[in-house]
Write an enzyme that holds these catalytic residues in place. Structure first.
Site, PDB file in Angstrom:
ATOM      1  N   HIS A  77       0.837  -1.205   0.000  1.00 38.81           N
ATOM      2  CA  HIS A  77       0.000   0.000   0.000  1.00 38.81           C
ATOM      3  C   HIS A  77       0.875   1.260   0.000  1.00 38.81           C
ATOM      4  CE1 HIS A  77      -3.494   2.490   0.824  1.00 38.81           C
ATOM      5  NE2 HIS A  77      -2.926   2.946   1.921  1.00 38.81           N
ATOM      6  N   GLN A  79       3.915   1.642  -1.180  1.00 43.88           N
ATOM      7  CA  GLN A  79       4.535   1.798  -2.495  1.00 43.88           C
ATOM      8  C   GLN A  79       3.513   2.283  -3.528  1.00 43.88           C
ATOM      9  OE1 GLN A  79       7.908   1.489  -3.203  1.00 43.88           O
ATOM     10  NE2 GLN A  79       8.018   1.376  -0.978  1.00 43.88           N
ATOM     11  N   ASP A  80       2.296   1.787  -3.414  1.00 46.69           N
ATOM     12  CA  ASP A  80       1.224   2.219  -4.297  1.00 46.69           C
ATOM     13  C   ASP A  80       0.948   3.711  -4.112  1.00 46.69           C
ATOM     14  OD1 ASP A  80      -0.987   1.819  -6.165  1.00 46.69           O
ATOM     15  OD2 ASP A  80      -2.296   2.014  -4.412  1.00 46.69           O
ATOM     16  N   HIS A  81       0.922   4.153  -2.856  1.00 51.32           N
ATOM     17  CA  HIS A  81       0.715   5.575  -2.573  1.00 51.32           C
ATOM     18  C   HIS A  81       1.806   6.421  -3.219  1.00 51.32           C
ATOM     19  CE1 HIS A  81      -2.574   6.970  -0.089  1.00 51.32           C
ATOM     20  NE2 HIS A  81      -2.544   5.838   0.591  1.00 51.32           N
TER      21      HIS A  81
END
Length: 105
Positions: A77, A79-81
């Site tokens: 999450h 890294q996605d952000h």
């Protein structure tokens, strides 16, 4: 997950989220022809991305030193952000420039 790893991950999420919020502020300012405010917000987004990258670098350094961080949904999450915020900030810069062209600036 230990406290230090959790702090790095949460720092990544927090600073990435801040960058995206500042990028949105820049777009909103440009829509009202407040290009000075838009530039301030874009600079704030840039600074937040630098802080997010510092958190990510801590994580990468730790892994390179043989102490990997457990990959959890929270890690993914974070890294996605970061990736979303980078893309959104890049897009916001382009949109501010576009509003400048539309308004003859």
């Amino acid at each position: 997950m230990d406290e230090k790893n959790l702090q790095m991950i949460m720092g990544l999420i927090m600073h990435s989220g801040d960058a995206k919020s500042y990028a949105m502020e820049a777009i909103q300012a440009a829509k009202t022809n407040d290009f000075a405010a838009a530039e301030v917000s874009l600079n704030e987004a840039k600074e937040s991305l630098i802080k997010a990258h510092q958190s990510q670098t801590e994580m990468l350094t730790k892994e390179a030193q043989g102490d990997p961080i457990e990959v959890t949904l929270l890690t993914v999450h974070s890294q996605d952000h970061l990736m979303t915020s980078i893309s959104f900030t890049d897009l916001a810069k382009e949109m501010v420039d576009l509003y400048k062209v539309i308004n003859g600036r």
